[in-house]
Design a protein around this motif. Structure first.
Motif, mmCIF file in Angstrom:
data_model
loop_
_atom_site.group_PDB
_atom_site.id
_atom_site.type_symbol
_atom_site.label_atom_id
_atom_site.label_comp_id
_atom_site.label_asym_id
_atom_site.label_seq_id
_atom_site.Cartn_x
_atom_site.Cartn_y
_atom_site.Cartn_z
ATOM 1 N N THR A 1 2.656 7.167 3.783
ATOM 2 C CA THR A 1 1.565 6.329 3.297
ATOM 3 C C THR A 1 2.072 4.917 3.056
ATOM 4 O O THR A 1 2.763 4.667 2.059
ATOM 5 C CB THR A 1 0.978 6.909 1.986
ATOM 6 N N GLU B 1 0.712 2.297 1.940
ATOM 7 C CA GLU B 1 0.255 1.706 0.679
ATOM 8 C C GLU B 1 1.022 2.219 -0.526
ATOM 9 O O GLU B 1 0.896 1.675 -1.631
ATOM 10 C CB GLU B 1 -1.242 2.006 0.494
ATOM 11 N N LYS B 2 1.827 3.267 -0.344
ATOM 12 C CA LYS B 2 2.638 3.814 -1.436
ATOM 13 C C LYS B 2 4.127 3.755 -1.087
ATOM 14 O O LYS B 2 4.912 4.593 -1.507
ATOM 15 C CB LYS B 2 2.225 5.258 -1.729
ATOM 16 N N THR B 3 4.487 2.749 -0.324
ATOM 17 C CA THR B 3 5.864 2.597 0.149
ATOM 18 C C THR B 3 6.520 1.377 -0.486
ATOM 19 O O THR B 3 5.900 0.317 -0.590
ATOM 20 C CB THR B 3 5.890 2.446 1.684
ATOM 21 N N ASN C 1 4.917 -0.643 -3.246
ATOM 22 C CA ASN C 1 3.608 0.012 -3.126
ATOM 23 C C ASN C 1 2.672 -0.702 -2.150
ATOM 24 O O ASN C 1 1.503 -0.968 -2.458
ATOM 25 C CB ASN C 1 2.947 0.141 -4.502
ATOM 26 N N GLY C 2 3.219 -1.046 -0.988
ATOM 27 C CA GLY C 2 2.406 -1.641 0.057
ATOM 28 C C GLY C 2 2.136 -3.116 -0.091
ATOM 29 O O GLY C 2 1.345 -3.685 0.670
ATOM 30 N N VAL C 3 2.801 -3.764 -1.037
ATOM 31 C CA VAL C 3 2.561 -5.185 -1.293
ATOM 32 C C VAL C 3 3.887 -5.950 -1.245
ATOM 33 O O VAL C 3 4.862 -5.543 -1.888
ATOM 34 C CB VAL C 3 1.896 -5.394 -2.672
#
Length: 432
Positions: free
Chosen positions: A336, A338-340, A379-381
């Motif tokens: 995922t 967005e959760k990396t 978290n994907g950012v």
């Protein structure tokens, strides 16, 4: 479960009953160092092997797979400077002549000899040079001969690669030794360039094969230097039983202790290969945690370290985390984004981690805290981070890319190196 073990000297001759030697047979005219190695056990061994998954296989690989099929081997002969691959019927005959030459000198059957070759593809092996020198090769067999043998299997390697450990199994002291070579054309898939393991442990051929399959999955198969799977990848193990332990014939405590020691040793060898990649200036380790399963974690990690864009960024000391996410995205493994999160860290003076001969302790991947760390993606950012600090981290000779997922509890590692100008120089005129 972790075995009590210690590192010892001796490489492939550390276990009881094994001797080795290496000499120069002038297989390649320009070579000045040993190019032919011999390993011999005074007693017949149970044996197993794993080999290249490339559809194009060297003649030595074909012969060794045939000879090892019955699980019994007593000697290994290996040459560098010529791969004996894509050489047809003559190449097959040359591989057999190598086995027969060694067998005649040692007084054993040619079927009990492993034959390995490494070097240039598509040229006929001048096997007569080996035959003319086989007497000297055999007569020089000794417990100190591992020092000559470990040099003889090198091609573009800049340093020899060997290790040995001892542990206690069934109340007996068991020793395991190894030497390997590998620097380029490496994207390991059930084997390595050339790797030989010896042990005096009493263990069946069936359990040796099981142990090899288990150990390569998290060690050798997690190495990629340039994405090219060699035609000659061979990993073999010989066990002569001279330690006197009760033979391991099934899974259990003794087997697990043997496997633990094997994993520790093979992890170090995998890192040695990655650190010595052709033209490399730094070892790159990628660790993935929080994956849905171990296969995914290892697969993602290996895809990151095999990416030429990631490797080039590491050479340039550029914390370009976007290339890491890109490589993970085309890997085919589920995660995922967005959760990396992504971190870079380093370990200074890393070369000392690989000087293991007789070491009292060795730091291997994941066993010590990093010297310095920076988070670049959460978290994907993307994060605002200190570019100078990142560059400082990435200039060290051992760099870790830590990828943290939130898809499960599995973890895995892979090892590679940066992509430098020297890699192109080495491979631009390798044949000529």
């Amino acid at each position: 479960m972790k075995s009590d073990f210690s590192f010892i000297k001796g490489g492939v001759t550390a276990p009881a009953g094994f001797t080795a030697n290496g000499i120069l047979c002038h297989i390649k005219a320009s070579r000045k160092t040993n190019d032919t190695a011999l390993i011999f056990s005074e007693k017949p061994c149970n044996a197993a092997g794993v080999f290249t998954q490339n559809r194009v296989k060297a003649e030595s690989v074909k012969l060794t797979k045939k000879n090892i099929a019955n699980g019994r081997i007593q000697a290994v002969i290996a040459n560098s400077g010529n791969a004996n691959c894509c050489t047809g019927a003559q190449g097959a005959e040359n591989a057999l002549r190598m086995a027969k030459a060694a067998a005649t000198e040692l007084g054993i059957s040619a079927d009990d000899v492993i034959v390995c070759s490494t070097g240039v593809i598509g040229q006929q092996l001048p096997v007569e040079k080996i035959e003319q020198n086989i007497g000297a090769l055999k007569n020089g067999l000794s417990k100190e001969g591992h020092k000559e043998a470990r040099i003889a299997i090198m091609t573009t390697d800049t340093q020899f690669k060997e290790c040995a450990v001892e542990t206690t199994i069934g109340g007996k002291t068991v020793k395991i030794g190894t030497m390997c070579k590998g620097s380029g054309m490496i994207h390991i898939n059930l084997g390595t360039m050339l790797s030989f393991i010896t042990t005096d442990c009493a263990i069946s051929a069936e359990m040796l094969q099981k142990a090899l399959y288990e150990t390569v999955a998290g060690t050798y198969n997690c190495v990629s230097i340039d994405g090219d799977t060699s035609t000659n990848d061979t990993l073999t193990i010989l066990a002569n039983g001279m330690a006197g332990n009760e033979e391991i014939t099934a899974d259990g405590e003794d087997y697990r202790k043997f496997l633990d020691a094997l994993n520790i040793m093979n992890t170090i060898m995998a890192m040695k290969i990655a650190a010595d990649g052709e033209g490399a200036s730094r070892l790159i380790e990628c660790s993935v945690t929080g994956a849905k399963d171990v296969q995914t974690a290892r697969g993602l990690a290996k895809e990151v370290i095999r990416s030429n864009l990631v490797k080039a960024a590491m050479f340039g000391k550029d914390a370009n985390w976007g290339r890491i996410l890109c490589a993970m995205g085309y890997s085919g493994y589920e995660f995922t984004p967005e959760k990396t999160s992504v971190f870079f860290s380093s370990r200074k003076n890393a070369k000392r981690f690989f000087e293991v001969e007789g070491a009292e302790s060795v730091q291997i991947a994941g066993t010590s805290a990093s010297d310095e760390e920076i988070e670049v993606f959460r978290n994907g950012v993307p994060l605002d981070f200190d570019e100078e600090k990142a560059a400082r981290i990435l200039k060290e000779e051992a760099v870790e890319i830590a990828v943290k997922l939130q898809d499960g509890n599995a973890e895995g590692k892979a090892w590679g190196c940066d992509l430098t100008y020297d890699y192109v120089k080495i491979n631009g005129d390798y044949r000529t």
